[in-house]
Design an enzyme around this catalytic site. Sequence first.
Site, PDB file in Angstrom:
ATOM      1  N   HIS A   2     -11.878   4.984  -4.675  1.00  7.68           N
ATOM      2  CA  HIS A   2     -12.461   3.851  -3.962  1.00  7.68           C
ATOM      3  C   HIS A   2     -11.865   3.666  -2.571  1.00  7.68           C
ATOM      4  O   HIS A   2     -12.548   3.177  -1.671  1.00  7.68           O
ATOM      5  CB  HIS A   2     -12.246   2.575  -4.784  1.00  7.68           C
ATOM      6  N   ASP A  24     -14.623   7.135  -8.168  1.00  9.58           N
ATOM      7  CA  ASP A  24     -14.342   5.741  -7.804  1.00  9.58           C
ATOM      8  C   ASP A  24     -13.964   4.954  -9.053  1.00  9.58           C
ATOM      9  O   ASP A  24     -14.750   4.852 -10.000  1.00  9.58           O
ATOM     10  CB  ASP A  24     -15.566   5.126  -7.129  1.00  9.58           C
ATOM     11  N   SER A  49     -17.439  -1.387   0.417  1.00 10.56           N
ATOM     12  CA  SER A  49     -17.123  -2.092  -0.824  1.00 10.56           C
ATOM     13  C   SER A  49     -17.781  -3.476  -0.832  1.00 10.56           C
ATOM     14  O   SER A  49     -19.002  -3.591  -0.717  1.00 10.56           O
ATOM     15  CB  SER A  49     -15.606  -2.163  -0.995  1.00 10.56           C
TER      16      SER A  49
END
Length: 314
Positions: free
Chosen positions: A288, A259, A194
Amino acid sequence: MNGLSIRELCCLFCCPPCPSRIAAKLAFLPPEPTYALLPDPDPVAGAAGAASGTGTGVAGAGGAGSEARWKLHLTERAEFQYSQRELDVTDVFLTRSSRGNRVGCMYIRCAPNARFTVLFSHGNAVDLGQMSSFYIGLGTRINCNIFSYDYSGYGVSTGKPSEKNLYADIDAAWHALRSRYGISPENIILYGQSIGTVPTVDLASRFECAAVVLHSPLTSGMRVAFPDTKKTYCFDAFPNIEKVSKIPSPVLIIHGTEDEVIDFSHGLALFERCPKAVEPLWVEGAGHNDIELYSQYLERLRRFINHDLAAPHA
């Protein structure tokens, strides 16, 4: 979001936000620290104290000689407490970035005689205390040692989160890993998750290493905030899309197709720009924060390390 409104366009082109403001709005959510580093005047006594179940244990400086030694104290918020065996293979220490911030680091010797060490840049809203149990499990399963660090303003790291600090923080971690533990670049896998893909891509574009893993990566800050953005503006933050083509090492991209934070299209776009991208892992149905729960996650990482990196690359 279908596109930019007139008001948004006026704001962008008449008064473009500075990258640090975009970064602050999109990215940084440092949690309340889940751990502390305490000076350890007596490593042997510290280890004995840890064995008593206090959640405090020794973490040496990894052969740093006369440098300060620290013991790791996990709070209840960490949701995981080390056993003595785990403490014995974990080092924690502080280093300093080029921007003057103190950076907390953790090195876990998960796998004896491991060929690779993973330099892991974690995601948002977590710190080393919360990630430590995941690191132990991951390193053990993929037969790698794990080195990680906290961004400025996270955990015990000082300063405030910012894009420039991200780059300085990973540089400090990279140099600490190499100097304190003698790990060569050809034995380092850079792993970013991320927001952690931002410092990972930046470092990987400047230094060659064994490989790079980009887990739920973003193309740029503007493209996250405004999905219809097609170009990279000078004031954009986190421009991974402009740097990923400069990475000379093999790159594995992992992204969930559902996501909800960073759209799957970001992973696809980065894959298309990567000159040495290997077969990616698109996890059908994953969001995610749950890719690690799918069996193909560990399977692909193992294949990447054991087979893809063993094959010759052009």
